[in-house]
Design an enzyme around this catalytic site. Structure first.
Site, PDB file in Angstrom:
ATOM      1  N   ASP A  71      42.078  35.038  56.670  1.00  0.00           N
ATOM      2  CA  ASP A  71      42.036  34.604  55.269  1.00  0.00           C
ATOM      3  C   ASP A  71      43.431  34.166  54.825  1.00  0.00           C
ATOM      4  OD1 ASP A  71      41.812  34.470  52.384  1.00  0.00           O
ATOM      5  OD2 ASP A  71      39.935  35.568  52.616  1.00  0.00           O
ATOM      6  N   SER A 121      38.456  31.650  48.391  1.00  0.00           N
ATOM      7  CA  SER A 121      37.736  32.186  49.548  1.00  0.00           C
ATOM      8  C   SER A 121      36.223  32.149  49.357  1.00  0.00           C
ATOM      9  CB  SER A 121      38.159  33.631  49.810  1.00  0.00           C
ATOM     10  OG  SER A 121      39.498  33.652  50.215  1.00  0.00           O
ATOM     11  N   HIS A 184      33.629  41.579  49.504  1.00  0.00           N
ATOM     12  CA  HIS A 184      34.617  40.589  49.063  1.00  0.00           C
ATOM     13  C   HIS A 184      34.140  39.176  49.449  1.00  0.00           C
ATOM     14  CE1 HIS A 184      39.000  39.356  48.475  1.00  0.00           C
ATOM     15  NE2 HIS A 184      38.675  40.029  47.402  1.00  0.00           N
ATOM     16  N   SER A 186      34.846  36.478  51.368  1.00  0.00           N
ATOM     17  CA  SER A 186      34.573  35.901  52.698  1.00  0.00           C
ATOM     18  C   SER A 186      33.381  36.571  53.380  1.00  0.00           C
ATOM     19  CB  SER A 186      35.799  35.969  53.607  1.00  0.00           C
ATOM     20  OG  SER A 186      36.968  35.605  52.933  1.00  0.00           O
ATOM     21  N   ASP A 345      45.863  37.096  53.411  1.00  0.00           N
ATOM     22  CA  ASP A 345      45.809  36.462  52.089  1.00  0.00           C
ATOM     23  C   ASP A 345      46.396  37.360  51.003  1.00  0.00           C
ATOM     24  OD1 ASP A 345      44.540  34.448  50.164  1.00  0.00           O
ATOM     25  OD2 ASP A 345      43.539  36.306  49.564  1.00  0.00           O
ATOM     26  N   HIS A 349      49.566  36.661  48.484  1.00  0.00           N
ATOM     27  CA  HIS A 349      49.481  36.658  47.009  1.00  0.00           C
ATOM     28  C   HIS A 349      50.584  37.512  46.383  1.00  0.00           C
ATOM     29  CE1 HIS A 349      45.954  34.270  46.333  1.00  0.00           C
ATOM     30  NE2 HIS A 349      45.171  35.039  47.058  1.00  0.00           N
ATOM     31  N   ASP A 386      40.358  30.024  55.883  1.00  0.00           N
ATOM     32  CA  ASP A 386      39.580  29.414  54.794  1.00  0.00           C
ATOM     33  C   ASP A 386      40.419  28.421  53.997  1.00  0.00           C
ATOM     34  OD1 ASP A 386      41.065  31.594  53.951  1.00  0.00           O
ATOM     35  OD2 ASP A 386      39.461  32.493  52.763  1.00  0.00           O
ATOM     36  N   HIS A 387      41.698  28.755  53.814  1.00  0.00           N
ATOM     37  CA  HIS A 387      42.604  27.903  53.033  1.00  0.00           C
ATOM     38  C   HIS A 387      44.018  28.309  53.386  1.00  0.00           C
ATOM     39  CE1 HIS A 387      43.329  31.489  50.761  1.00  0.00           C
ATOM     40  NE2 HIS A 387      42.023  31.638  50.588  1.00  0.00           N
ATOM     41  N   HIS A 469      46.956  30.017  46.418  1.00  0.00           N
ATOM     42  CA  HIS A 469      46.600  29.403  47.698  1.00  0.00           C
ATOM     43  C   HIS A 469      47.288  28.049  47.826  1.00  0.00           C
ATOM     44  CE1 HIS A 469      42.585  31.783  47.578  1.00  0.00           C
ATOM     45  NE2 HIS A 469      43.631  32.545  47.816  1.00  0.00           N
TER      46      HIS A 469
HETATM   47 ZN   LIG Z   1      43.393  34.578  48.162  1.00  0.00          ZN
END
Ligand SMILES: [Zn+2]
Ligand SMILES: *[C@@H]1O[C@H](CO)[C@@H](O)[C@H](O)[C@H]1NC(C)=O
Ligand SMILES: *[C@@H]1O[C@H](CO)[C@@H](O)[C@H](O)[C@H]1NC(C)=O
Ligand SMILES: *[C@@H]1O[C@H](CO)[C@@H](O)[C@H](O)[C@H]1NC(C)=O
Length: 524
Positions: A71, A121, A184, A186, A345, A349, A386-387, A469
């Site tokens: 992620d 996500s 969550h 994903s 991820d 953040h 995912d990103h 992101h």
């Molecule tokens: Zn995120």
């Protein structure tokens, strides 16, 4: 003359198959001196050429598909992660390779969503699991469904089916593993349909101003449809499953308002066979997995702890992946497994770059474990993200400089150090900038912070409550049957279509549609 050329070309063709390149494949070196040797680079490149010439596409059917999702694992995260991993092992980190970087085929996935240039996500989970791009913050529903539109999300024609559902329809097994709450965004893409990713429990639905009876929460959906038929669910998040009158084994009180204990309901719904629920690593490792046909493991009230942080008796992502493969392997028709390294991820953040890299290494270790336990002739392994994120690797540190440390250079404007890793935006702006006497803003001296510590934030530009992101393409690494199809640059929602083609499941074109085809079988 013609015969001569024919013989020669046949010989060349034959020889290619047998050529191997002798010089020792020293991927990992321990001294930068070796990099100064021109022979090193010559042989290194020649070996790569020979490796490529030996590559043969694998056209057998994929019995098993494992999709690993890092992620937020942007390309710079992979680069920095490989350097971090190599430096921990005492090697020249720049030369190191993470496990999935050894895969033969690599492509790029375009991650934007229907209504956002930079994705989250949730909409990406719809793309890489259900094969359709949709709206930001929604999961498992088409772009007909707007955020929080519970009625629209209930309409059958707006609900997408995931590759886990396609596998189940083909009588394969399916399972999921994550380091986040299993509700969550994903992992929810595997089994849920929701107009808001934050509807994880009925309390969340209520707190967001919706009626839980019109808007089934994500935890509850794990006990219905595709969710109910998952053979393995491992991750965190007991609080989304327990009522607010109960605690889990670590004393954390549940979230739910409806009084339901979904963990107990899950176990009771498995009428026959051996269903096991585990709450810690000891229990997981003591479970006889060959005798287990349904496994639910919830190892934290919320997300599982970062690998670098203290936690109580928590399995690693590699251990959870191994457990999942053991349970799923009992199906002779194969399986689909989703494995998420979900906290790369979260660390980004927080602009805690060291933790993001460490979680990336844990993710790579899980891929390594899966490769050890499976056969590349019948198991397609796909690794992607995912990103992206906004972390960059800033110039121009010397070779072998600590990737999590300060650059070996100073800024040529303010003569202060900068960090090799930094972000375009993030929280805690005042930590990095001070107001000077004349009212201008100046950077603090990073030598006075703890750059390199697992909990230190890394510098950033724009102030934000959390780092955002990034919208760059993410890499796709593939190995096993039909892995060569994953090269190129394509939309993210192509991924499950390709995995379904290789494993002969789902509504689209399939490898087994091609008849007659000598490869139309699992490899004997
Ligand atoms: Zn995120
Ligand atoms: C692990 O779970 C078992 C069963 O719930 C419990 O008895 C044990 O104390 C737990 N271990 C730790 C270290 O918390
Ligand atoms: C759950 O995660 C939190 C936060 O990372 C951590 O402090 C706690 O120790 C974890 N709990 C268990 C049971 O591992
Ligand atoms: C503000 O003052 C600092 C010294 O306190 C100086 O280095 C800097 O150049 C000044 N900035 C501007 C924009 O005048």
């Amino acid at each position: 003359m013609r015969a001569f050329w024919l013989t020669l070309s046949i010989q060349v063709a034959l020889c290619y198959c047998h050529y191997t390149y002798e010089p020792d494949p020293t991927w990992n070196i321990r001294s930068t001196n070796e990099l100064k040797d021109k022979n090193f680079w010559y042989h290194d490149a020649q070996r790569t050429v020979f490796d490529k010439l030996a590559q043969q596409p694998n056209l057998y059917l994929a019995k098993n598909v494992i999709f690993f999702l890092g992620d937020g694992m942007s390309v710079p995260t992979v680069t920095a992660g490989r350097i971090y991993d190599g430096q921990l092992k005492g090697q020249i980190g720049e030369r190191n390779r993470l496990e999935f970087e050894k895969f033969e085929y690599v492509g790029l996935s375009k991650t934007y969503c229907v209504n956002k240039q930079v994705a989250d996500s949730a909409c990406t989970a719809s793309a890489y699991l259900s094969g359709i791009k949709a709206n930001y913050l929604t999961i498992g529903v088409s772009a007909d469904v707007q955020l929080n539109d519970c009625a629209s999300a209930q309409q059958p024609e707006h609900r997408l089916s995931s590759i886990a559902a396609w596998a189940q329809r083909a009588h394969k097994s399916a399972g999921l593993v994550t380091t986040t709450r299993v509700t969550h965004a994903s992992p929810a893409g595997v089994y849920a349909h929701t107009s808001n990713r934050d509807f994880e429990s009925d309390k969340d639905v209520h707190d967001l101003g919706q009626n839980p009876s019109d808007c089934p929460d994500i935890a509850q959906q794990l006990l219905e449809g595709v969710g109910k038929n998952l053979k393995v669910v491992l991750g965190g998040g007991t609080k989304k499953f327990l009522p607010n009158t109960m605690t889990d084994i670590y004393g954390n009180v549940g979230d739910r308002l409806d009084g339901r204990n979904l963990i107990e309901e899950w176990q009771q719904s498995k009428h026959q066979g051996n269903a096991r629920v585990v709450f810690n690593r000891t229990e997981l490792l003591n479970t006889d997995l060959r005798q287990t046909d349904h496994l639910l493991g919830l190892f934290n009230a919320s997300h599982m702890a970062y690998h670098l942080d203290d936690s109580i008796d928590t399995p690693t992502l590699a251990e959870m992946t191994e457990a999942a493969i053991e349970v799923l392997s009992s199906n002779p028709l194969g399986y689909f497994l989703f494995v998420e390294g979900g906290r790369i991820d979260h660390a980004h953040h927080e602009t805690k770059a060291k933790k993001a890299l460490d979680e990336t290494v844990q993710f790579s270790n899980a891929v390594k474990r899966a490769r050890r336990l499976t056969d590349p002739w019948d198991t397609l392994i796909v690794v992607s993200a995912d990103h992206g994120h906004t972390m960059t690797i800033n110039g121009y540190s010397d070779i072998d400089n600590s990737i999590t440390g300060l650059s070996s250079e100073l800024s040529d404007i303010d003569n202060l150090p900068y960090a090799t890793l930094s972000y375009a935006n993030g929280p805690d702006y005042q930590r990095f900038y001070t107001a000077a006497v004349n009212g201008s803003v100046e950077r603090v001296d990073l030598r006075n912070l703890n750059i390199g510590d697992k909990d230190e934030r890394y510098p950033h530009g724009v102030p934000m409550s959390e780092e955002t992101h990034g919208g760059g393409d993410v890499a796709v690494y593939a190995n096993g049957p039909w892995a060569h199809l994953f090269s190129g640059v394509y939309e993210q929602n192509t991924l499950p279509h390709l995995m379904a083609y290789a494993s002969c499941i789902g509504p689209g074109i399939k490898a087994c549609d091609l008849r007659p085809n000598p490869y139309n079988t699992y490899r004997p």
